[in-house]
Design a protein around this motif. Structure first.
Motif, PDB file in Angstrom:
ATOM      1  N   SER A  95       8.672  -2.121 -17.471  1.00 15.73           N
ATOM      2  CA  SER A  95       8.770  -0.877 -16.521  1.00 15.73           C
ATOM      3  C   SER A  95       7.769  -0.836 -15.459  1.00 15.73           C
ATOM      4  CB  SER A  95       8.171   0.399 -17.311  1.00 15.73           C
ATOM      5  OG  SER A  95       7.012   0.656 -17.940  1.00 15.73           O
ATOM      6  N   GLY A  96       7.700  -0.023 -14.589  1.00 15.77           N
ATOM      7  CA  GLY A  96       6.818   0.017 -13.292  1.00 15.77           C
ATOM      8  C   GLY A  96       5.457   0.506 -14.080  1.00 15.77           C
ATOM      9  N   MET A  97       5.522   1.366 -14.972  1.00 17.42           N
ATOM     10  CA  MET A  97       4.054   1.732 -15.568  1.00 17.42           C
ATOM     11  C   MET A  97       3.536   0.619 -16.310  1.00 17.42           C
ATOM     12  SD  MET A  97       3.109   4.698 -14.571  1.00 17.42           S
ATOM     13  CE  MET A  97       1.673   4.419 -15.856  1.00 17.42           C
ATOM     14  N   ILE A 100       1.631  -1.420 -13.932  1.00 16.59           N
ATOM     15  CA  ILE A 100       0.538  -0.626 -13.480  1.00 16.59           C
ATOM     16  C   ILE A 100      -0.525  -0.748 -14.439  1.00 16.59           C
ATOM     17  CG2 ILE A 100      -0.155   1.612 -12.916  1.00 16.59           C
ATOM     18  CD1 ILE A 100       2.591   2.058 -11.604  1.00 16.59           C
ATOM     19  N   TYR A 121       1.471   8.340  -8.075  1.00 21.04           N
ATOM     20  CA  TYR A 121       2.777   8.414  -8.997  1.00 21.04           C
ATOM     21  C   TYR A 121       2.165   9.211 -10.471  1.00 21.04           C
ATOM     22  CZ  TYR A 121       6.674   7.700 -12.241  1.00 21.04           C
ATOM     23  OH  TYR A 121       7.477   7.796 -12.920  1.00 21.04           O
ATOM     24  N   GLU A 170      -1.543   3.709  -3.426  1.00 18.80           N
ATOM     25  CA  GLU A 170       0.124   4.067  -3.172  1.00 18.80           C
ATOM     26  C   GLU A 170       0.487   4.336  -1.845  1.00 18.80           C
ATOM     27  OE1 GLU A 170       1.615   6.089  -6.694  1.00 18.80           O
ATOM     28  OE2 GLU A 170       3.252   6.941  -5.088  1.00 18.80           O
ATOM     29  N   ASP A 204       0.619  -0.370  -4.894  1.00 18.53           N
ATOM     30  CA  ASP A 204       1.917   0.298  -5.400  1.00 18.53           C
ATOM     31  C   ASP A 204       2.669   0.221  -4.175  1.00 18.53           C
ATOM     32  OD1 ASP A 204       4.310   1.444  -6.042  1.00 18.53           O
ATOM     33  OD2 ASP A 204       3.351   2.628  -7.557  1.00 18.53           O
ATOM     34  N   THR A 206       6.334   0.309  -4.056  1.00 15.03           N
ATOM     35  CA  THR A 206       7.465   0.779  -4.702  1.00 15.03           C
ATOM     36  C   THR A 206       8.433   1.254  -3.617  1.00 15.03           C
ATOM     37  OG1 THR A 206       6.859   1.319  -6.885  1.00 15.03           O
ATOM     38  CG2 THR A 206       8.855   2.242  -6.215  1.00 15.03           C
ATOM     39  N   SER A 226       7.503  -0.658  -8.967  1.00 16.25           N
ATOM     40  CA  SER A 226       8.563  -0.227  -9.898  1.00 16.25           C
ATOM     41  C   SER A 226       9.877  -0.805  -9.618  1.00 16.25           C
ATOM     42  CB  SER A 226       8.675   1.374 -10.170  1.00 16.25           C
ATOM     43  OG  SER A 226       9.753   1.652 -10.886  1.00 16.25           O
ATOM     44  N   THR A 228      12.583  -0.488 -11.112  1.00 13.33           N
ATOM     45  CA  THR A 228      13.534   0.423 -11.341  1.00 13.33           C
ATOM     46  C   THR A 228      14.293   1.067 -10.014  1.00 13.33           C
ATOM     47  OG1 THR A 228      11.917   1.171 -13.138  1.00 13.33           O
ATOM     48  CG2 THR A 228      13.873   2.607 -12.651  1.00 13.33           C
ATOM     49  N   LYS A 229      13.410   1.137  -8.974  1.00 12.68           N
ATOM     50  CA  LYS A 229      13.817   1.809  -7.805  1.00 12.68           C
ATOM     51  C   LYS A 229      14.664   0.771  -6.782  1.00 12.68           C
ATOM     52  CE  LYS A 229      11.409   4.788 -10.033  1.00 12.68           C
ATOM     53  NZ  LYS A 229      10.127   5.131  -9.663  1.00 12.68           N
ATOM     54  N   ILE A 238      15.062   0.059 -16.484  1.00 16.54           N
ATOM     55  CA  ILE A 238      13.735   0.130 -16.005  1.00 16.54           C
ATOM     56  C   ILE A 238      12.901  -1.074 -16.110  1.00 16.54           C
ATOM     57  CG2 ILE A 238      11.443   1.393 -17.088  1.00 16.54           C
ATOM     58  CD1 ILE A 238      13.544   3.692 -16.433  1.00 16.54           C
ATOM     59  N   ALA A 239      12.338  -1.383 -14.917  1.00 13.72           N
ATOM     60  CA  ALA A 239      11.506  -2.652 -14.834  1.00 13.72           C
ATOM     61  C   ALA A 239      10.463  -2.441 -13.900  1.00 13.72           C
ATOM     62  CB  ALA A 239      12.056  -3.662 -14.591  1.00 13.72           C
ATOM     63  N   LEU A 359      14.530   7.020  -7.222  1.00 12.54           N
ATOM     64  CA  LEU A 359      14.500   6.882  -5.967  1.00 12.54           C
ATOM     65  C   LEU A 359      15.281   5.278  -5.814  1.00 12.54           C
ATOM     66  CD1 LEU A 359      11.801   4.987  -4.529  1.00 12.54           C
ATOM     67  CD2 LEU A 359      10.759   7.143  -5.621  1.00 12.54           C
TER      68      LEU A 359
HETATM   69  C1  LIG Z   1       8.824   5.315 -10.591  1.00 10.70           C
HETATM   70  C2  LIG Z   1       7.540   4.762  -9.931  1.00 10.70           C
HETATM   71  C3  LIG Z   1       6.462   4.264 -10.941  1.00 10.70           C
HETATM   72  C4  LIG Z   1       6.878   4.008 -12.207  1.00 10.70           C
HETATM   73  O1  LIG Z   1       7.569   3.028 -12.583  1.00 10.70           O
HETATM   74  P1  LIG Z   1       8.715   3.079 -13.983  1.00 10.70           P
HETATM   75  O2  LIG Z   1       9.686   2.080 -13.569  1.00 10.70           O
HETATM   76  O3  LIG Z   1       9.488   4.398 -14.002  1.00 10.70           O
HETATM   77  O4  LIG Z   1       7.741   2.839 -15.116  1.00 10.70           O
HETATM   78  C5  LIG Z   1       5.313   3.902 -10.253  1.00 10.70           C
HETATM   79  N1  LIG Z   1       5.120   4.010  -9.015  1.00 10.70           N
HETATM   80  C6  LIG Z   1       5.929   4.657  -8.011  1.00 10.70           C
HETATM   81  C7  LIG Z   1       5.607   4.867  -6.894  1.00 10.70           C
HETATM   82  C8  LIG Z   1       7.356   5.087  -8.713  1.00 10.70           C
HETATM   83  O5  LIG Z   1       8.138   5.428  -7.940  1.00 10.70           O
END
Ligand SMILES: *Cc1c(COP(=O)(O)O)cnc(C)c1O
Length: 429
Positions: A95-97, A100, A121, A170, A204, A206, A226, A228-229, A238-239, A359
């Motif tokens: 996940s992005g988390m 991070i 975030y 960020e 970050d 993303t 992230s 995921t986006k 989710i990644a 997003l």
């Molecule tokens: C969604 C998001 C995250 C977290 O990522 P996950 O994949 O949901 O764990 C971190 N930073 C930003 C800017 C995000 O939009």
């Protein structure tokens, strides 16, 4: 391997040899937990490098060990992601988390200080202000509108400036697209770094990466996503990912091995599929966003528009924008007249655009930051950063822009009518 080809030309082939997989054009999913060593000596050699007991020899070909450490889908994906940011190394996470939190845990120890940009975030903010705080890592937040001198003063006045270990930013800030100057943060990091203790800068990316911005070019040591986006881009996984030079990435990858938060073969395989269309998707999303912003700019129901394509040419933000980004992106926030009621009636009327957080995906998504993604922020901070009751955030997808604009136009008109009806009713009483 150096290549003159552009990343988008290499996303279908880089790092994969069909002859190792029965000639399959696409990498199969390597759904296996472990890998056979040819000899005991080979197993020993692989482990020595994986555990950092020695450096990899120049022409040494390292094989696979165990899917928590490496897996073909994970490695092909990481090699391809490196191309966009021109990074030495990449680590992909579940996940992005997890990307991070792994970075923050690796580069911060109890007693250290973290300087970070506000707002960040929600999950990152929570990790910083709860978990890190509880283990004795002190954090100091700064705002995008603060100058270099003001941020330095903030650090010195805190009395902790000699403990600074990392700057985490960020940019653009979610949801109002405020910009942070990455080069300025590099200068601040170097100002407080010493020969024995480097202050690391992590960004970050993303919102704008990897197509429209490469923070490594502006002095960031680490770039985080992230995935995921935009990178995943289909709202079906989710990644996360971290990229940087050999030195920092060795540290991140070793901690990932022991936390065990790498992405699975299947997730990596989906991401490989996504990377093939990353550029065309993001470019289409940016084109659509521009058309929508032009429509919103003069709409009577819209009182404020946060979009990087319409920054004031004389502003500091515009100067940062020109330096750091190649396009205004596909995230728009705008304020609808009538506060929460106005925003909600707009959100409830939309047909094509879906009401959901997240997003960067192929479908357009809209949400209400004040009561959804940013509901946990204190009212003063919300006010300060422009998260008003009427603000909505739109992630623009790849649909036809006219259909998106028609959907928005219809919902804004409905919201306006509802508002006028209410005013009328008040007058009658
Ligand atoms: C969604 C998001 C995250 C977290 O990522 P996950 O994949 O949901 O764990 C971190 N930073 C930003 C800017 C995000 O939009």
């Amino acid at each position: 391997m150096k290549s003159n080809m552009r990343p988008e030309s290499l996303m279908m082939t880089h790092g994969y040899k069909p002859e190792l997989s029965e000639g399959a054009v696409k990498p199969p999913i390597f759904q296996t937990s472990t890998f056979v060593f040819k000899t005991a000596e080979e197993g020993k050699a692989f482990f020595e490098v994986a555990y950092g007991l020695r450096e990899k020899a120049k022409n040494e070909e390292l094989g696979l060990i165990y899917s928590r450490i490496n897996n073909p889908n994970l490695e092909i994906l990481e090699d391809r992601l490196c191309l966009w940011d021109k990074a030495d190394k990449c680590a992909v996470f579940e996940s992005g988390m997890s990307a991070i939190s792994t970075v923050l845990l690796e580069f911060l120890k109890p007693g250290d200080v973290l300087l970070y940009s506000l707002p960040t975030y929600g999950g990152t903010d929570h990790f910083i202000n709860h978990f890190l705080k509880d283990i004795g890592i002190h954090s100091i937040g700064f705002r995008p509108d603060q100058t270099k001198e003001e941020v330095i003063e903030l650090l010195i006045e805190s009395g902790y400036s000699d403990k600074l270990a990392m700057i985490y930013i960020e940019t653009p800030a979610n949801p109002t697209n405020e910009l942070i100057d990455i080069a300025m943060c590099r200068e601040i990091a170097d100002r407080f770094g010493t020969q024995d203790k480097k202050v690391y800068l992590a960004c970050d990316n993303t919102y704008m990466g990897p197509i429209w911005s490469s923070p490594l070019d502006h002095g960031s040591d680490l770039v985080i996503y992230s995935a995921t986006k935009y990178i995943g881009g289909h709202s079906d996984l989710i990644a996360g990912a971290v990229l940087g030079n050999e030195e920092v990435m060795q540290r991140v990858r070793v901690l990932r091995t022991f936390l065990g938060n790498m992405a699975s073969p299947h997730t990596c395989w989906l991401l490989l599929r996504s990377l093939e269309t990353l550029k065309v998707r993001m470019e289409q999303q940016a084109r659509n966003a521009q058309k929508i912003a032009q429509f919103l700019e003069n709409h009577p129901m819209v009182s404020k528009l946060h979009y990087l394509g319409c920054l004031d040419r004389d502003s500091r933000s515009y100067e940062i924008y020109k330096r750091q980004y190649s396009a205004p992106g596909a995230m728009i926030a705008f304020e609808i007249k009538g506060g929460e009621a106005g925003a909600f009636s707009f959100l409830n009327k939309l047909n094509l655009i879906k009401l959901a957080v997240s997003l960067g995906s192929t479908e357009s998504l809209v949400q209400h930051p004040a009561t959804m993604t940013h509901t946990g922020l204190c009212p003063e901070l919300k006010q300060k950063i422009g998260i008003t009751e009427g603000l909505v955030r739109l992630s623009v997808g790849v649909e036809h822009f006219e259909d998106l604009i028609n959907d928005i136009s219809m919902a804004l008109e409905a919201s306006q009518q509802e508002r006028q009806t209410k005013c009328f009713a008040v007058e009658l009483n």
